[in-house]
Design a protein around this motif. Sequence first.
Motif, PDB file in Angstrom:
ATOM      1  N   ALA A  23       0.826  -1.204   0.000  1.00 54.42           N
ATOM      2  CA  ALA A  23       0.000   0.000   0.000  1.00 54.42           C
ATOM      3  C   ALA A  23       0.868   1.264   0.000  1.00 54.42           C
ATOM      4  CB  ALA A  23      -0.929  -0.006   1.213  1.00 54.42           C
ATOM      5  N   PHE A  24       1.938   1.248   0.775  1.00 45.61           N
ATOM      6  CA  PHE A  24       2.818   2.413   0.874  1.00 45.61           C
ATOM      7  C   PHE A  24       3.440   2.767  -0.476  1.00 45.61           C
ATOM      8  CE2 PHE A  24       7.140   4.103   1.438  1.00 45.61           C
ATOM      9  CZ  PHE A  24       6.895   5.231   2.203  1.00 45.61           C
ATOM     10  N   LEU A 218       5.763  11.023   3.371  1.00 37.89           N
ATOM     11  CA  LEU A 218       5.548  11.499   4.736  1.00 37.89           C
ATOM     12  C   LEU A 218       4.114  11.255   5.192  1.00 37.89           C
ATOM     13  CD1 LEU A 218       7.552  14.847   4.514  1.00 37.89           C
ATOM     14  CD2 LEU A 218       8.190  12.817   5.839  1.00 37.89           C
ATOM     15  N   GLU A 219       3.151  11.501   4.297  1.00 41.14           N
ATOM     16  CA  GLU A 219       1.741  11.300   4.639  1.00 41.14           C
ATOM     17  C   GLU A 219       1.441   9.837   4.974  1.00 41.14           C
ATOM     18  OE1 GLU A 219      -0.202  12.784   1.211  1.00 41.14           O
ATOM     19  OE2 GLU A 219       0.035  14.889   1.777  1.00 41.14           O
ATOM     20  N   ASN A 220       2.212   8.921   4.385  1.00 38.12           N
ATOM     21  CA  ASN A 220       1.995   7.491   4.605  1.00 38.12           C
ATOM     22  C   ASN A 220       2.953   6.902   5.633  1.00 38.12           C
ATOM     23  OD1 ASN A 220      -0.118   6.288   2.530  1.00 38.12           O
ATOM     24  ND2 ASN A 220       0.981   7.934   1.464  1.00 38.12           N
ATOM     25  N   LYS A 221       3.462   7.772   6.508  1.00 42.80           N
ATOM     26  CA  LYS A 221       4.269   7.377   7.677  1.00 42.80           C
ATOM     27  C   LYS A 221       5.674   6.916   7.331  1.00 42.80           C
ATOM     28  CE  LYS A 221       0.184   6.265  10.420  1.00 42.80           C
ATOM     29  NZ  LYS A 221      -0.502   5.267  11.276  1.00 42.80           N
ATOM     30  N   GLY A 222       6.192   7.330   6.148  1.00 39.25           N
ATOM     31  CA  GLY A 222       7.597   7.137   5.853  1.00 39.25           C
ATOM     32  C   GLY A 222       8.426   8.261   6.466  1.00 39.25           C
ATOM     33  N   GLN A 223       9.736   8.112   6.403  1.00 38.83           N
ATOM     34  CA  GLN A 223      10.650   9.145   6.904  1.00 38.83           C
ATOM     35  C   GLN A 223      11.508   9.654   5.755  1.00 38.83           C
ATOM     36  OE1 GLN A 223      12.871   7.939  10.538  1.00 38.83           O
ATOM     37  NE2 GLN A 223      11.621   6.076  10.455  1.00 38.83           N
ATOM     38  N   VAL A 224      11.821  10.934   5.779  1.00 41.78           N
ATOM     39  CA  VAL A 224      12.750  11.520   4.820  1.00 41.78           C
ATOM     40  C   VAL A 224      14.053  11.787   5.556  1.00 41.78           C
ATOM     41  CG1 VAL A 224      13.252  13.515   3.358  1.00 41.78           C
ATOM     42  CG2 VAL A 224      10.954  12.525   3.373  1.00 41.78           C
ATOM     43  N   ILE A 225      15.146  11.205   5.063  1.00 43.51           N
ATOM     44  CA  ILE A 225      16.429  11.378   5.749  1.00 43.51           C
ATOM     45  C   ILE A 225      17.362  12.319   5.000  1.00 43.51           C
ATOM     46  CG2 ILE A 225      16.310   9.174   6.959  1.00 43.51           C
ATOM     47  CD1 ILE A 225      18.155   7.994   4.850  1.00 43.51           C
ATOM     48  N   MET A 226      17.035  12.618   3.737  1.00 41.36           N
ATOM     49  CA  MET A 226      17.822  13.586   2.982  1.00 41.36           C
ATOM     50  C   MET A 226      17.007  14.097   1.809  1.00 41.36           C
ATOM     51  SD  MET A 226      21.267  13.205   0.688  1.00 41.36           S
ATOM     52  CE  MET A 226      20.241  12.804  -0.725  1.00 41.36           C
ATOM     53  N   GLY A 227      17.029  15.411   1.579  1.00 40.64           N
ATOM     54  CA  GLY A 227      16.410  15.991   0.404  1.00 40.64           C
ATOM     55  C   GLY A 227      14.982  16.449   0.649  1.00 40.64           C
ATOM     56  N   PRO A 228      14.307  16.806  -0.473  1.00 39.79           N
ATOM     57  CA  PRO A 228      14.800  16.745  -1.855  1.00 39.79           C
ATOM     58  C   PRO A 228      15.970  17.704  -2.096  1.00 39.79           C
ATOM     59  CG  PRO A 228      12.404  16.915  -1.816  1.00 39.79           C
ATOM     60  CD  PRO A 228      12.886  17.207  -0.436  1.00 39.79           C
ATOM     61  N   MET A 229      16.918  17.248  -2.891  1.00 40.98           N
ATOM     62  CA  MET A 229      18.062  18.072  -3.281  1.00 40.98           C
ATOM     63  C   MET A 229      18.359  17.843  -4.754  1.00 40.98           C
ATOM     64  SD  MET A 229      21.360  16.052  -1.674  1.00 40.98           S
ATOM     65  CE  MET A 229      22.517  16.911  -2.744  1.00 40.98           C
ATOM     66  N   GLN A 230      18.857  18.886  -5.404  1.00 38.11           N
ATOM     67  CA  GLN A 230      19.155  18.777  -6.826  1.00 38.11           C
ATOM     68  C   GLN A 230      20.529  18.148  -7.022  1.00 38.11           C
ATOM     69  OE1 GLN A 230      19.092  22.484  -9.063  1.00 38.11           O
ATOM     70  NE2 GLN A 230      18.184  21.425 -10.818  1.00 38.11           N
ATOM     71  N   VAL A 231      20.654  17.345  -8.071  1.00 37.30           N
ATOM     72  CA  VAL A 231      21.913  16.684  -8.392  1.00 37.30           C
ATOM     73  C   VAL A 231      22.337  17.092  -9.802  1.00 37.30           C
ATOM     74  CG1 VAL A 231      21.527  14.727  -6.851  1.00 37.30           C
ATOM     75  CG2 VAL A 231      20.650  14.623  -9.190  1.00 37.30           C
ATOM     76  N   PRO A 232      23.622  16.913 -10.143  1.00 36.28           N
ATOM     77  CA  PRO A 232      24.063  17.259 -11.497  1.00 36.28           C
ATOM     78  C   PRO A 232      23.197  16.587 -12.559  1.00 36.28           C
ATOM     79  CG  PRO A 232      25.956  16.831 -10.106  1.00 36.28           C
ATOM     80  CD  PRO A 232      24.742  16.478  -9.296  1.00 36.28           C
ATOM     81  N   GLY A 233      22.835  17.355 -13.577  1.00 34.25           N
ATOM     82  CA  GLY A 233      21.940  16.855 -14.611  1.00 34.25           C
ATOM     83  C   GLY A 233      20.544  17.429 -14.484  1.00 34.25           C
ATOM     84  N   GLY A 234      20.259  18.006 -13.298  1.00 33.95           N
ATOM     85  CA  GLY A 234      19.000  18.703 -13.118  1.00 33.95           C
ATOM     86  C   GLY A 234      17.927  17.983 -12.339  1.00 33.95           C
ATOM     87  N   GLN A 239      16.083  10.757  -0.222  1.00 36.15           N
ATOM     88  CA  GLN A 239      16.312   9.461   0.395  1.00 36.15           C
ATOM     89  C   GLN A 239      15.362   9.282   1.577  1.00 36.15           C
ATOM     90  OE1 GLN A 239      20.486   9.017   1.312  1.00 36.15           O
ATOM     91  NE2 GLN A 239      21.092   9.125  -0.840  1.00 36.15           N
ATOM     92  N   CYS A 240      14.760   8.104   1.648  1.00 34.99           N
ATOM     93  CA  CYS A 240      13.665   7.876   2.594  1.00 34.99           C
ATOM     94  C   CYS A 240      13.791   6.507   3.272  1.00 34.99           C
ATOM     95  CB  CYS A 240      12.325   7.921   1.869  1.00 34.99           C
ATOM     96  SG  CYS A 240      12.043   9.377   0.826  1.00 34.99           S
ATOM     97  N   ILE A 241      12.983   6.323   4.310  1.00 31.22           N
ATOM     98  CA  ILE A 241      12.826   5.034   4.972  1.00 31.22           C
ATOM     99  C   ILE A 241      11.333   4.729   5.014  1.00 31.22           C
ATOM    100  CG2 ILE A 241      13.169   3.719   7.096  1.00 31.22           C
ATOM    101  CD1 ILE A 241      15.538   5.536   7.733  1.00 31.22           C
ATOM    102  N   ASP A 242      10.953   3.531   4.587  1.00 30.09           N
ATOM    103  CA  ASP A 242       9.534   3.181   4.599  1.00 30.09           C
ATOM    104  C   ASP A 242       9.085   2.830   6.025  1.00 30.09           C
ATOM    105  OD1 ASP A 242       9.965   0.437   5.148  1.00 30.09           O
ATOM    106  OD2 ASP A 242       9.865  -0.142   3.045  1.00 30.09           O
ATOM    107  N   PRO A 243       7.785   2.687   6.259  1.00 29.19           N
ATOM    108  CA  PRO A 243       7.307   2.463   7.633  1.00 29.19           C
ATOM    109  C   PRO A 243       7.842   1.199   8.296  1.00 29.19           C
ATOM    110  CG  PRO A 243       5.503   3.208   6.241  1.00 29.19           C
ATOM    111  CD  PRO A 243       6.658   2.931   5.326  1.00 29.19           C
TER     112      PRO A 243
END
Length: 255
Positions: A23-24, A218-234, A239-243
């Motif tokens: 579901a996630f 985030l709404e589905n109880k995951g965690q964000v550990i980095m970002g959003p951030m732009q990378v070369p190429g546009g 990076q996240c962790i699921d529930p």
Amino acid sequence: MPANPNKFVWYELMTSDVDAAEAFYKSVVGWNSEPWGGPDMRYIIIKAGETGVAGMMATPKEAEGMKPAWVGYIYADNVDAATEGVRKGGGKVLREPDDIPDVGRFSVVADPQGAVFMLITPKGEEGAPVPPMTPGHIGWHELMATEWETAFYFYSNQFGWTKDEPMDMGPMGVYQLFRTGGDNAVGGMMTKPAQIEAPYWLYYFNVEDIDKATERALENKGQVIMGPMQVPGGSWVCQCIDPQGALFALVGARK
């Protein structure tokens, strides 16, 4: 045989709660799903549109205690020979080659620094290639290694992978892009920060809108550990962790 042999051809989530994970990810990435297999093992095929891209299953008994995780399968012409090659190259064989009826022959291995991956000789033909960044497909493969140069030597020696451009990350060191064949880089390797305990592979799932996908995580109880951030190429990454605790990443445009 894939157009680029020895590339990643399948991905699998081993988790503590298959229903919740299904579901996630359907909500976050926009995948479809369908059951596969018999009564002895519940396996969920994850699809981008009508194309199967990954699977989900409960963590098997022989891996009890393992944290939920995504693993990638690398194509091998001969799984038995490739598995022995990993062993001789200093890696570990975590599960000897075995057959999955109607699917192919596989093994579970780890590189000399401990990052886990799988090998597979699938039955049947590979599907048609899709353009880079197609939503729902896997857009990037990242190895956080104990020491990236010796890790790259292992994968290059085993699978013929080649270097693409190196990226200077300043105090974090070099981020070495690599190719598994073809004209474009499909991933990168770098030496992990000291606070990361063990090497691992991280897989980036393509999404149409990075901000909306991050919000859904985030709404589905995951965690964000980095970002959003732009990378070369546009592109933008997150990076996240699921529930259930599995690490994954998203890549897409900011709209």
